[in-house]
Write a protein that holds these residues in place. Structure first.
Motif, PDB file in Angstrom:
ATOM      1  N   SER A 137      64.916 -18.333  34.124  1.00  0.00           N
ATOM      2  CA  SER A 137      65.136 -18.865  35.470  1.00  0.00           C
ATOM      3  C   SER A 137      64.514 -17.892  36.456  1.00  0.00           C
ATOM      4  CB  SER A 137      66.634 -18.995  35.756  1.00  0.00           C
ATOM      5  OG  SER A 137      67.176 -20.003  34.929  1.00  0.00           O
ATOM      6  N   VAL A 138      63.852 -18.444  37.469  1.00  0.00           N
ATOM      7  CA  VAL A 138      63.143 -17.583  38.423  1.00  0.00           C
ATOM      8  C   VAL A 138      63.491 -18.005  39.843  1.00  0.00           C
ATOM      9  CG1 VAL A 138      61.246 -17.242  36.782  1.00  0.00           C
ATOM     10  CG2 VAL A 138      61.048 -19.025  38.519  1.00  0.00           C
ATOM     11  N   LEU A 139      63.358 -17.039  40.736  1.00  0.00           N
ATOM     12  CA  LEU A 139      63.595 -17.294  42.164  1.00  0.00           C
ATOM     13  C   LEU A 139      62.306 -16.997  42.916  1.00  0.00           C
ATOM     14  CD1 LEU A 139      65.389 -17.657  44.734  1.00  0.00           C
ATOM     15  CD2 LEU A 139      66.085 -15.268  44.455  1.00  0.00           C
ATOM     16  N   THR A 140      61.917 -17.900  43.809  1.00  0.00           N
ATOM     17  CA  THR A 140      60.740 -17.639  44.639  1.00  0.00           C
ATOM     18  C   THR A 140      61.098 -17.796  46.110  1.00  0.00           C
ATOM     19  OG1 THR A 140      58.360 -18.052  44.903  1.00  0.00           O
ATOM     20  CG2 THR A 140      59.754 -19.993  44.568  1.00  0.00           C
ATOM     21  N   HIS A 141      60.247 -17.243  46.966  1.00  0.00           N
ATOM     22  CA  HIS A 141      60.526 -17.205  48.396  1.00  0.00           C
ATOM     23  C   HIS A 141      59.304 -17.705  49.153  1.00  0.00           C
ATOM     24  CE1 HIS A 141      62.689 -15.832  51.916  1.00  0.00           C
ATOM     25  NE2 HIS A 141      61.707 -15.040  52.296  1.00  0.00           N
ATOM     26  N   CYS A 142      59.541 -18.388  50.264  1.00  0.00           N
ATOM     27  CA  CYS A 142      58.460 -18.928  51.084  1.00  0.00           C
ATOM     28  C   CYS A 142      57.654 -19.939  50.265  1.00  0.00           C
ATOM     29  CB  CYS A 142      57.577 -17.803  51.637  1.00  0.00           C
ATOM     30  SG  CYS A 142      56.472 -18.355  52.966  1.00  0.00           S
ATOM     31  N   ASN A 143      56.384 -20.080  50.554  1.00  0.00           N
ATOM     32  CA  ASN A 143      55.516 -20.941  49.738  1.00  0.00           C
ATOM     33  C   ASN A 143      54.265 -20.164  49.389  1.00  0.00           C
ATOM     34  OD1 ASN A 143      52.874 -22.826  49.931  1.00  0.00           O
ATOM     35  ND2 ASN A 143      54.462 -23.797  48.739  1.00  0.00           N
ATOM     36  N   ALA A 144      54.108 -19.884  48.109  1.00  0.00           N
ATOM     37  CA  ALA A 144      52.909 -19.213  47.605  1.00  0.00           C
ATOM     38  C   ALA A 144      52.278 -20.141  46.571  1.00  0.00           C
ATOM     39  CB  ALA A 144      53.259 -17.855  47.021  1.00  0.00           C
ATOM     40  N   GLY A 145      52.071 -21.386  46.990  1.00  0.00           N
ATOM     41  CA  GLY A 145      51.571 -22.409  46.084  1.00  0.00           C
ATOM     42  C   GLY A 145      50.170 -22.862  46.441  1.00  0.00           C
ATOM     43  N   ALA A 146      49.827 -24.078  45.997  1.00  0.00           N
ATOM     44  CA  ALA A 146      48.505 -24.646  46.282  1.00  0.00           C
ATOM     45  C   ALA A 146      48.262 -24.699  47.787  1.00  0.00           C
ATOM     46  CB  ALA A 146      48.406 -26.041  45.679  1.00  0.00           C
ATOM     47  N   LEU A 147      49.316 -24.986  48.542  1.00  0.00           N
ATOM     48  CA  LEU A 147      49.165 -25.111  49.999  1.00  0.00           C
ATOM     49  C   LEU A 147      48.787 -23.790  50.657  1.00  0.00           C
ATOM     50  CD1 LEU A 147      52.310 -27.303  50.669  1.00  0.00           C
ATOM     51  CD2 LEU A 147      49.938 -28.021  51.030  1.00  0.00           C
ATOM     52  N   ALA A 148      49.196 -22.687  50.044  1.00  0.00           N
ATOM     53  CA  ALA A 148      48.995 -21.363  50.644  1.00  0.00           C
ATOM     54  C   ALA A 148      47.715 -20.694  50.162  1.00  0.00           C
ATOM     55  CB  ALA A 148      50.198 -20.473  50.311  1.00  0.00           C
ATOM     56  N   THR A 149      46.986 -21.385  49.291  1.00  0.00           N
ATOM     57  CA  THR A 149      45.819 -20.772  48.635  1.00  0.00           C
ATOM     58  C   THR A 149      44.674 -21.790  48.597  1.00  0.00           C
ATOM     59  OG1 THR A 149      46.575 -21.591  46.491  1.00  0.00           O
ATOM     60  CG2 THR A 149      47.345 -19.403  47.127  1.00  0.00           C
ATOM     61  N   GLY A 150      43.638 -21.480  47.800  1.00  0.00           N
ATOM     62  CA  GLY A 150      42.576 -22.467  47.590  1.00  0.00           C
ATOM     63  C   GLY A 150      43.079 -23.644  46.772  1.00  0.00           C
ATOM     64  N   GLY A 151      44.107 -23.424  45.982  1.00  0.00           N
ATOM     65  CA  GLY A 151      44.692 -24.440  45.111  1.00  0.00           C
ATOM     66  C   GLY A 151      45.416 -23.750  43.976  1.00  0.00           C
ATOM     67  N   TYR A 152      46.415 -24.381  43.386  1.00  0.00           N
ATOM     68  CA  TYR A 152      47.219 -23.911  42.251  1.00  0.00           C
ATOM     69  C   TYR A 152      48.311 -22.928  42.676  1.00  0.00           C
ATOM     70  CZ  TYR A 152      48.317 -23.238  37.306  1.00  0.00           C
ATOM     71  OH  TYR A 152      48.951 -23.227  36.083  1.00  0.00           O
ATOM     72  N   GLY A 153      47.947 -21.868  43.394  1.00  0.00           N
ATOM     73  CA  GLY A 153      48.982 -20.963  43.895  1.00  0.00           C
ATOM     74  C   GLY A 153      48.997 -19.624  43.198  1.00  0.00           C
ATOM     75  N   THR A 154      49.648 -18.656  43.867  1.00  0.00           N
ATOM     76  CA  THR A 154      49.803 -17.310  43.280  1.00  0.00           C
ATOM     77  C   THR A 154      51.149 -17.267  42.550  1.00  0.00           C
ATOM     78  OG1 THR A 154      50.662 -16.501  45.407  1.00  0.00           O
ATOM     79  CG2 THR A 154      48.310 -16.211  44.979  1.00  0.00           C
ATOM     80  N   ALA A 155      52.249 -17.062  43.293  1.00  0.00           N
ATOM     81  CA  ALA A 155      53.574 -17.084  42.648  1.00  0.00           C
ATOM     82  C   ALA A 155      53.813 -18.446  41.988  1.00  0.00           C
ATOM     83  CB  ALA A 155      54.658 -16.788  43.680  1.00  0.00           C
ATOM     84  N   LEU A 156      53.473 -19.522  42.697  1.00  0.00           N
ATOM     85  CA  LEU A 156      53.691 -20.852  42.104  1.00  0.00           C
ATOM     86  C   LEU A 156      52.689 -21.130  40.987  1.00  0.00           C
ATOM     87  CD1 LEU A 156      54.822 -23.330  44.909  1.00  0.00           C
ATOM     88  CD2 LEU A 156      56.127 -21.649  43.597  1.00  0.00           C
ATOM     89  N   GLY A 157      51.549 -20.458  41.016  1.00  0.00           N
ATOM     90  CA  GLY A 157      50.594 -20.575  39.903  1.00  0.00           C
ATOM     91  C   GLY A 157      51.208 -20.016  38.627  1.00  0.00           C
ATOM     92  N   VAL A 158      51.872 -18.854  38.750  1.00  0.00           N
ATOM     93  CA  VAL A 158      52.550 -18.264  37.582  1.00  0.00           C
ATOM     94  C   VAL A 158      53.658 -19.209  37.106  1.00  0.00           C
ATOM     95  CG1 VAL A 158      54.059 -16.366  36.848  1.00  0.00           C
ATOM     96  CG2 VAL A 158      51.979 -15.876  38.152  1.00  0.00           C
ATOM     97  N   ILE A 159      54.414 -19.731  38.060  1.00  0.00           N
ATOM     98  CA  ILE A 159      55.512 -20.651  37.690  1.00  0.00           C
ATOM     99  C   ILE A 159      54.945 -21.911  37.027  1.00  0.00           C
ATOM    100  CG2 ILE A 159      57.316 -22.136  38.686  1.00  0.00           C
ATOM    101  CD1 ILE A 159      57.870 -19.803  40.686  1.00  0.00           C
ATOM    102  N   ARG A 160      53.861 -22.452  37.583  1.00  0.00           N
ATOM    103  CA  ARG A 160      53.235 -23.655  36.987  1.00  0.00           C
ATOM    104  C   ARG A 160      52.777 -23.380  35.552  1.00  0.00           C
ATOM    105  NH1 ARG A 160      51.115 -25.146  42.517  1.00  0.00           N
ATOM    106  NH2 ARG A 160      51.993 -27.222  42.749  1.00  0.00           N
ATOM    107  N   SER A 161      52.110 -22.229  35.370  1.00  0.00           N
ATOM    108  CA  SER A 161      51.592 -21.913  34.029  1.00  0.00           C
ATOM    109  C   SER A 161      52.739 -21.674  33.059  1.00  0.00           C
ATOM    110  CB  SER A 161      50.688 -20.674  34.084  1.00  0.00           C
ATOM    111  OG  SER A 161      49.563 -20.951  34.865  1.00  0.00           O
ATOM    112  N   ALA A 162      53.776 -20.967  33.528  1.00  0.00           N
ATOM    113  CA  ALA A 162      54.927 -20.678  32.649  1.00  0.00           C
ATOM    114  C   ALA A 162      55.662 -21.975  32.307  1.00  0.00           C
ATOM    115  CB  ALA A 162      55.867 -19.673  33.324  1.00  0.00           C
ATOM    116  N   TRP A 163      55.735 -22.893  33.255  1.00  0.00           N
ATOM    117  CA  TRP A 163      56.361 -24.206  32.990  1.00  0.00           C
ATOM    118  C   TRP A 163      55.547 -24.967  31.938  1.00  0.00           C
ATOM    119  CZ3 TRP A 163      60.326 -27.377  33.177  1.00  0.00           C
ATOM    120  CH2 TRP A 163      60.116 -28.759  33.130  1.00  0.00           C
ATOM    121  N   ARG A 164      54.233 -24.959  32.124  1.00  0.00           N
ATOM    122  CA  ARG A 164      53.350 -25.646  31.163  1.00  0.00           C
ATOM    123  C   ARG A 164      53.530 -25.068  29.755  1.00  0.00           C
ATOM    124  NH1 ARG A 164      47.916 -23.460  32.032  1.00  0.00           N
ATOM    125  NH2 ARG A 164      48.962 -21.876  30.789  1.00  0.00           N
ATOM    126  N   ASP A 165      53.787 -23.741  29.695  1.00  0.00           N
ATOM    127  CA  ASP A 165      53.969 -23.081  28.395  1.00  0.00           C
ATOM    128  C   ASP A 165      55.399 -23.228  27.873  1.00  0.00           C
ATOM    129  OD1 ASP A 165      51.369 -22.355  28.795  1.00  0.00           O
ATOM    130  OD2 ASP A 165      51.778 -20.250  29.269  1.00  0.00           O
TER     131      ASP A 165
END
Ligand code: MRU
Length: 323
Positions: A137-165
């Motif tokens: 289980s993870v906690l994130t703050h603010c939005n560090a996702g696709a919206l905050a980047t070129g796409g996919y996200g930084t913190a949310l990119g890690v969460i997306r990849s970990a979810w996929r795995d």
């Protein structure tokens, strides 16, 4: 070039795109939070420089007009170093390109900055996900996702990849007062992807860590100083203090364009203070008493000794500083 930007202020209710005609429109879109998140701010500013060239290159004083636009873009928001990084990249192109090729070369450079950021996010997503154990289980703050980047996200990119795995059991997202990037944007992104997401009030984070098993706090950053201190959305420092107290690991995910080697430590990072109205009012309605005062710093600094790992596209840097 037609440049449109999703108006993040209206999400999740409405998906409206604003047409930006010139660099001043772009600077306003950044300062007024139409587009936000450090890497997205840098990418948008790069497109702003390309727009400036389109608008000015045929005029007599084109060089000083573009310089003036770059100066205006650089003042749009003070904390995200990605803004200055991207403008510096665009300046280098201007210095090394003939007038004839300027528009095409600047457009190509802005597109490259954008695409490289997506690529970096995918790499960070993979590297960060490798650190997460199944059932986390993870906690994130603010939005560090696709919206905050070129796409996919930084913190949310890690969460997306970990979810996929198959490693993520539950994501908790701070609502992130006063702009509600957590409840409006992070929840929007994660729930669209089918990732189990529970919102909490910002003040609930310590109680969450005490009463539920939280494995990681995962956040992005607006600027990382030379000594590793991390600037991020207000409230991140308090999450880091709480994480250390409750033995929860703390991960920062940011591209190398967020690292500012010219700023020695976090105390030297400029912290944006926005209008007190952002706290005093909600949807234009006063939510406190008349004449109340408010202080609205929108970023804070996490000292490096509270960080367990910084993930960039070039690798993971670990800090073994737990007593
Ligand atoms: O004020 P904002 O919404 O621009 O703040 C954004 C953040 O604090 C993000 O966490 C940070 O920019 C990293 S985004 C990948």
């Amino acid at each position: 070039m037609l440049f449109r930007s999703l108006d993040q202020r209206l999400l999740p209710k409405t998906e409206t795109y604003l047409r930006l005609e010139n660099a001043i429109d772009v600077a306003n879109a950044i300062s007024q939070m139409v587009v936000r998140g450090a890497p997205a701010i840098g990418i948008t500013a790069a497109y702003g420089v390309a727009l400036s060239a389109i608008n000015h290159v045929s005029s007599l004083n084109w060089k000083s007009a573009i310089d003036k636009d770059i100066e205006c873009l650089s003042k749009a928001r003070p904390t995200a170093i990605n803004l200055h990084w991207a403008l510096e990249e665009m300046r280098k192109v201007i210095a090394n390109t003939s007038k004839k090729n300027l528009i095409d070369t600047l457009c190509a450079k802005a597109t490259k900055i954008h695409n490289d950021d997506i690529e970096a996010n995918l790499t960070m997503g993979k590297l960060g996900a490798e650190l997460i154990l199944p059932g986390s289980s993870v906690l994130t703050h603010c939005n560090a996702g696709a919206l905050a980047t070129g796409g996919y996200g930084t913190a949310l990119g890690v969460i997306r990849s970990a979810w996929r795995d198959g490693k993520i059991k539950q994501v908790y997202a701070d609502e992130t007062r006063p702009w509600m990037q957590g409840s409006r944007l992070t929840a929007w992104e994660l729930i669209k992807d089918g990732i189990p997401t529970t919102l909490i009030a910002d003040g609930a984070a310590a109680h969450l860590m005490k009463t539920k098993k939280i494995d990681w706090v995962i956040v992005g950053s607006d600027r990382i100083a030379a000594n590793g201190d991390v600037a991020n959305k207000i409230g991140t420092y308090s999450l880091a203090v709480n994480a250390r107290y409750h033995d929860v690991k703390f991960m920062v995910v940011a591209p190398t364009s967020t690292i500012d080697n010219r700023t020695l430590n976090g105390d030297l990072i400029p912290i944006e203070e926005r209008s007190s109205n952002e706290l005093l009012k909600f949807n234009g309605q006063l939510i406190t008493v008349d004449n109340a005062e408010a202080w609205n710093p929108v970023f804070d600094i996490v000292p490096i000794n509270l960080v367990d790992v910084i993930v960039t596209e070039t690798g993971c840097k670990y800090f073994s500083n737990r007593s």
